[in-house]
Write a protein that holds these residues in place. Sequence first.
Motif, PDB file in Angstrom:
ATOM      1  N   MET A  54      -4.255   0.938  -1.723  1.00  0.00           N
ATOM      2  CA  MET A  54      -3.182   0.342  -0.925  1.00  0.00           C
ATOM      3  C   MET A  54      -3.851  -0.586   0.078  1.00  0.00           C
ATOM      4  SD  MET A  54      -0.715   3.653  -0.330  1.00  0.00           S
ATOM      5  CE  MET A  54       0.636   2.680   0.307  1.00  0.00           C
TER       6      MET A  54
ATOM      7  N   ARG B 235       0.882   3.599   5.567  1.00  0.00           N
ATOM      8  CA  ARG B 235      -0.148   4.534   6.037  1.00  0.00           C
ATOM      9  C   ARG B 235       0.318   5.985   5.886  1.00  0.00           C
ATOM     10  NH1 ARG B 235      -3.144   1.527  11.217  1.00  0.00           N
ATOM     11  NH2 ARG B 235      -3.422  -0.486  10.149  1.00  0.00           N
TER      12      ARG B 235
ATOM     13  N   SER C  30       0.160   6.888   2.192  1.00  0.00           N
ATOM     14  CA  SER C  30      -1.205   7.125   1.700  1.00  0.00           C
ATOM     15  C   SER C  30      -1.659   8.535   2.101  1.00  0.00           C
ATOM     16  CB  SER C  30      -2.176   6.055   2.211  1.00  0.00           C
ATOM     17  OG  SER C  30      -2.454   6.250   3.579  1.00  0.00           O
TER      18      SER C  30
ATOM     19  N   ARG D 214      -2.812  11.589  -0.433  1.00  0.00           N
ATOM     20  CA  ARG D 214      -4.064  12.361  -0.297  1.00  0.00           C
ATOM     21  C   ARG D 214      -3.758  13.847  -0.283  1.00  0.00           C
ATOM     22  NH1 ARG D 214      -6.139   8.205   3.852  1.00  0.00           N
ATOM     23  NH2 ARG D 214      -7.296   6.799   2.482  1.00  0.00           N
TER      24      ARG D 214
ATOM     25  N   VAL E   7      -7.334   8.098  -2.401  1.00  0.00           N
ATOM     26  CA  VAL E   7      -6.693   6.859  -1.963  1.00  0.00           C
ATOM     27  C   VAL E   7      -7.689   6.007  -1.181  1.00  0.00           C
ATOM     28  CG1 VAL E   7      -4.759   5.825  -0.711  1.00  0.00           C
ATOM     29  CG2 VAL E   7      -4.499   8.089  -1.749  1.00  0.00           C
TER      30      VAL E   7
ATOM     31  N   TYR F  96      -7.618   3.016   1.215  1.00  0.00           N
ATOM     32  CA  TYR F  96      -6.627   2.297   2.016  1.00  0.00           C
ATOM     33  C   TYR F  96      -7.332   1.238   2.856  1.00  0.00           C
ATOM     34  CZ  TYR F  96      -2.419   1.386   4.701  1.00  0.00           C
ATOM     35  OH  TYR F  96      -1.325   0.769   5.239  1.00  0.00           O
TER      36      TYR F  96
END
Length: 503
Positions: free
Chosen positions: A32, A57, A60, A64, A70, A72
């Motif tokens: 992401m 955020r 994500s 996890r 992930v 990010y």
Amino acid sequence: MPQSLVLILGDQLSHGLSALGAADRASDVVLMAEVMAEASYVPHHKKKIALIFSAMRHFSAELRQAGWTVDYVKLDDPANTGTLGGEVQRALSRHGLTRVIATEPGEWRLLAEMQSWPATTLLADRRFLADRAGFADWAAGRSGLRMEHFYRIMRRKTGLLMDNGQPVGGRWNFDADNRKAIDRDLHIPQPPRFTPDPITREVLDLVAKRFPDNFGSLEPFWFGVDRSDAEAAFAHFVRHALPLFGSYQDAMLRGQAFLYHAVIAPYLNLGLLDPLEICRVVETAWRNGTIPLNSAEGFIRQVIGWREFVRGIYWWRMPGYEHANALRAQRPLPTFYWTAETSMACLGACISQTRDEAYAHHIQRLMVTGNFALLAGIDPHELHRWYLSVYADAFEWVELPNTIGMSQFADDGLLASKPYAASGSYINRMSDYCRGCRYDVKAKSGPDACPFNLLYWDFIARHRERLARNPRMAPMVRTWDRFSAERQQQLRGDAASFLETLG
Ligand code: DLZ
Ligand code: SF4
């Protein structure tokens, strides 16, 4: 199967996303990325950027938690290339991967770009009820596209508000019950406000620093930013606002941005709520007797009817649709769309609310800011970029057909059976804006006349030939034709003087 990089975009925040379904939680890497290209293809409202980044955020973190790896990339990561393509490339080499899996984006621009990426599998977005190809097949076979036909297919397909193959209540559509003006004595609930957590606070600081000149107030920021917030906001709506949502759907009141509206489009369009799930909740509320049928049907029609219909039109007609301009409207967007500085009280109210909340409801968009632009002959493409920028829920697949087709009639009636043009008396009937306005809504001409009144007739006169061919507009053309030559001249002269003040 070789390992893959799974790209998830900012409006794909759904655990059931097709790209996640095709990936392997144990070995694949989710990417992401907050990138400047997406944050600046139009000058988005500050609240819109903050909502998307914070929701990304939070999502994500949920991934996890659910066992995904992930990667990010934040906007202020010094190595951030600023584009999705650049971030995919960097992530591929970082993780030693060669294949990409993604769900098709909601926008033609990005789809064209992603189709050019090597070794990338693009999967259909199954968060919608109607698939793109199916819609195109349905549309191609008909002369006029009407949402109502499409909506009935969706009702049958989902079984929502159906009993033994028939619509409940004996009718498909209860819109005729949904046009009540409102009075101030009614209790008006407010949507729940969520306090920013540390993740959101960090995003707010980032947006304040990196987008200081973008339109809109960043604070107070109270949008929900994850699935549980979105579900809480929706539950609050069903309980407190939905019972009267239907009746007052078209009403407007000074100082009341939300009335009985759901204010869930931002969550729905980001993927935090599922369209079918929320419709089932609304149907159940009606079956349990807690909300009336006109509210339930009106809500469900927006979600499985209108929302899916405009998406179908978008994909069917893009890329050309973006530049449709059947009425050849050329006037630049007036500056007051960005400043709210206008003596027209209705526009001032809707635009300042838009600045503060990144939100306006359907009738404010259609019958105030949209109607004004239509009557004044504003360039529909400029107006489209404005709507796409200023609303937290605005993604091109949904915003563009609403602007180009429904609001501006720029597609020559593909989407709407008539232009949504109205004089000041419509606004006066549905709101209390006119009471506080420097213009006189009852005056039809002269310096104090409501500009909507002047522009309405000017619009009819400018497009006389075309509108005379439209059965729903022809009566207005006949009325115009019956005005004396002096009256016509005065109206057009007053309209021209007003239009000059727009610059
Ligand atoms: C709208 C948006 C914004 C502001 N920022 C991002 C971003 O930084 N990263 C991202 O993946 N997506 C973002 N988006 C959403 C995309 O623009 C969206 O996927 C397309 O508009 C297609 O609907
Ligand atoms: Fe808007 Fe006209 Fe009413 Fe003023 S008088 S608020 S410009 S509709």
